[in-house]
Scaffold this motif. Sequence first.
Motif, PDB file in Angstrom:
ATOM      1  N   GLU A  67       0.826  -1.222   0.000  1.00 32.20           N
ATOM      2  CA  GLU A  67       0.000   0.000   0.000  1.00 32.20           C
ATOM      3  C   GLU A  67       0.852   1.260   0.000  1.00 32.20           C
ATOM      4  OE1 GLU A  67      -3.139   0.399   2.797  1.00 32.20           O
ATOM      5  OE2 GLU A  67      -3.867  -1.651   2.510  1.00 32.20           O
ATOM      6  N   GLN A  68       1.929   1.225   0.745  1.00 31.16           N
ATOM      7  CA  GLN A  68       2.816   2.393   0.802  1.00 31.16           C
ATOM      8  C   GLN A  68       3.420   2.675  -0.570  1.00 31.16           C
ATOM      9  OE1 GLN A  68       5.811   2.092   3.832  1.00 31.16           O
ATOM     10  NE2 GLN A  68       6.828   4.003   3.239  1.00 31.16           N
ATOM     11  N   ALA A 101      -7.848  10.108  -7.020  1.00 36.75           N
ATOM     12  CA  ALA A 101      -7.197   9.248  -6.028  1.00 36.75           C
ATOM     13  C   ALA A 101      -5.738   9.669  -5.841  1.00 36.75           C
ATOM     14  CB  ALA A 101      -7.267   7.788  -6.462  1.00 36.75           C
ATOM     15  N   THR A 102      -5.180   9.350  -4.692  1.00 37.52           N
ATOM     16  CA  THR A 102      -3.777   9.688  -4.409  1.00 37.52           C
ATOM     17  C   THR A 102      -2.895   8.447  -4.378  1.00 37.52           C
ATOM     18  OG1 THR A 102      -4.229   9.585  -2.039  1.00 37.52           O
ATOM     19  CG2 THR A 102      -4.400  11.755  -3.097  1.00 37.52           C
ATOM     20  N   ALA A 103      -3.502   7.291  -4.681  1.00 38.40           N
ATOM     21  CA  ALA A 103      -2.735   6.040  -4.687  1.00 38.40           C
ATOM     22  C   ALA A 103      -3.355   5.071  -5.697  1.00 38.40           C
ATOM     23  CB  ALA A 103      -2.721   5.411  -3.301  1.00 38.40           C
ATOM     24  N   TYR A 104      -2.523   4.199  -6.235  1.00 39.82           N
ATOM     25  CA  TYR A 104      -3.051   3.127  -7.085  1.00 39.82           C
ATOM     26  C   TYR A 104      -3.804   2.117  -6.215  1.00 39.82           C
ATOM     27  CZ  TYR A 104      -0.080   4.662 -10.974  1.00 39.82           C
ATOM     28  OH  TYR A 104       0.506   5.386 -11.992  1.00 39.82           O
ATOM     29  N   CYS A 105      -4.830   1.489  -6.785  1.00 38.63           N
ATOM     30  CA  CYS A 105      -5.529   0.406  -6.098  1.00 38.63           C
ATOM     31  C   CYS A 105      -5.646  -0.770  -7.064  1.00 38.63           C
ATOM     32  CB  CYS A 105      -6.912   0.849  -5.611  1.00 38.63           C
ATOM     33  SG  CYS A 105      -8.097   1.198  -6.935  1.00 38.63           S
ATOM     34  N   ASP A 106      -5.929  -1.946  -6.528  1.00 39.37           N
ATOM     35  CA  ASP A 106      -6.081  -3.119  -7.383  1.00 39.37           C
ATOM     36  C   ASP A 106      -7.313  -2.965  -8.267  1.00 39.37           C
ATOM     37  OD1 ASP A 106      -4.059  -5.380  -6.814  1.00 39.37           O
ATOM     38  OD2 ASP A 106      -4.522  -4.561  -4.828  1.00 39.37           O
ATOM     39  N   LEU A 107      -7.138  -3.322  -9.533  1.00 35.14           N
ATOM     40  CA  LEU A 107      -8.230  -3.212 -10.492  1.00 35.14           C
ATOM     41  C   LEU A 107      -9.039  -4.515 -10.436  1.00 35.14           C
ATOM     42  CD1 LEU A 107      -7.882  -1.787 -14.108  1.00 35.14           C
ATOM     43  CD2 LEU A 107      -9.588  -3.477 -13.492  1.00 35.14           C
TER      44      LEU A 107
END
Length: 613
Positions: free
Chosen positions: A529-530, A592-598
């Motif tokens: 996550e980081q 968003a400020t972070a990538y997330c799982d698609l």
Amino acid sequence: MSQTTQHDLIGIADVAAKIPAFISKVPNLLSGLKQAYLRTPNTPAGLGIAFEKAVKRNPEGFALYFEDQKYTYNELNEWANQIGHYYLSLGAKKGDVIAVMIENRSELVATIVGLAKIGVTSALVNTAQVGKVLTHSINLVKPIAVIVGEECRQAVQDVRDDLTVAADRLHWFADQATRIDAGKAPKGFINLAETIDQFPKFNTPTTASVKGKDGLFYIYTSGTTGLPKAVIFTNSRWTLAYGTYGHVLNLNKDDVMYVTLPLYHATGTVVCWCGVIAGSATLALRRKFSTSSFWKDVQKFDASAIGYVGELCRYLMDAPVSELEKGHRVKKMIGNGMRPNIWDKFKERFGVEEVLELYASSEGNVGFSNVFNFDNTVGFSPTPYAIIQFDKEKNEAVRDAKGWCKKVKKGEVGLLVGKITRRSPFDGYTDAEKNKSVVMKDVFKHGDSFFNTGDLVRDIGFRHAQFVDRLGDTFRWKGENVSTTEVENMVSEYEKIAEAVVYGVEIPDTNGRAGMAAITLTDAAELNEQDCSAMVNLFKKSLPAYAVPVFLRIQKQVETTGTFKYQKNKLKEQAFDPKQTDDRLLVLLPNATAYCDLTPEIYANIQAYKYRF
């Protein structure tokens, strides 16, 4: 682009039906074509001369609106003259280059005119550039000075030690109406507004000495080397655009053209502004495009025409219906990238009658313009060109047994190439090797030369075309050209990423292609996550917002060809569909400020246009 239909194909009967509406434009168009095609490399030409003529035609009419500022043609001309006289006093001469980094506002317009009048080439730096890319762009053109707006000063200051510009040649404009209040320059910068105040307001003596072959702008385009290329835009090319696009629009002294496109791109600074100057009309400028402010500004400035790119049109179509979008004077628009699936809807919803879609590139020698006001076309080209058969798998033009290229049939898609002639020259890049790579020789006969646009278009008949796709190592997103190599280099700087392959993928109901990076990680590394947050921070710091990859695909290894070229075709086809791969997919959702799982659910929502990328 959607498949062509029989309805899209154009014949003589279709053109004949458009003639009555076209007749009213003919006198103005003939006047423009006369100026465009009678020019030679050694005749006086360009923006400076055309602007001074507009000043004579409409001295007290408004040349420029910006926020609450208004400048008549006389006032803007006097301001530009003071800038010109100042640089002449420093010894600036025809052929010198000055880098200009100012957002869309009055100071930028006055600067461009002032430098054009003395034959100095303005290097129009993309105001989103930072770090290594900015250093490269400025040093590449060997400027004698840099003119920067306060809004871009920090980016220049951060790379100051790496710039090959003299310490006393960093010139600065405050981020305010500097004709009223010059402001106080920060340490290390000369206050340009304050300095020019003592210089004469009469026309510089140099304007008529600027010839067609002399450089007017450097416009930066994304390059396959990974860093921007500077394309020379000569005064001759500007005059060609002025005589064609500028006069086709048929504006007059009562017209106001509203432009939110960045003036460091040719669509804004050449195509849109040409029409304004040709008609001695008013340029209404906004710093950056805003969906919520668009129709408010149209009403505020009483605009009668607008400049556009496809993304802008989509944003306006997506916005809720507003009472401000009706009851305005806008009947004409000029630009490129209008999607066929919204063309009719856009005209109907906003009351626009004429969409002057066009095709051109900063470096190219071929242009199309929708002079007959057909739907779903980049228009008609008077310049010599061909649409030739192209093998996408081999990434090369198809040639017959004798070695000659083959033209496509009406309705078919092929590679657009522009014939290089004295009247349609290829002015080229600063990089001579790059020039060689885009010029095709012996295309239809021995000794001929054509400029390879790198674009696939459809021949729809009567010298009209539809834009289909862009080849090679660039793609278009948010109205900007993105260099895959530049993004690959920056993405690979993240400590856990060993290698990156960048390409564009289509998102339903959006213009262009969103950036996607297939990455391989360093030994034993995993993304947590980081990392998903830290990557976004690094990418946004190193790249313009439009170049930050929207999707990431984590691969165990990168597939390459026998010559070690990345296998991008397969990656493009699979795109970001979870069903097409077992690789982990990440997405940077809007805001968003972070990538997330698609996940399959997010994928379905993207397909259903529930996110506004």
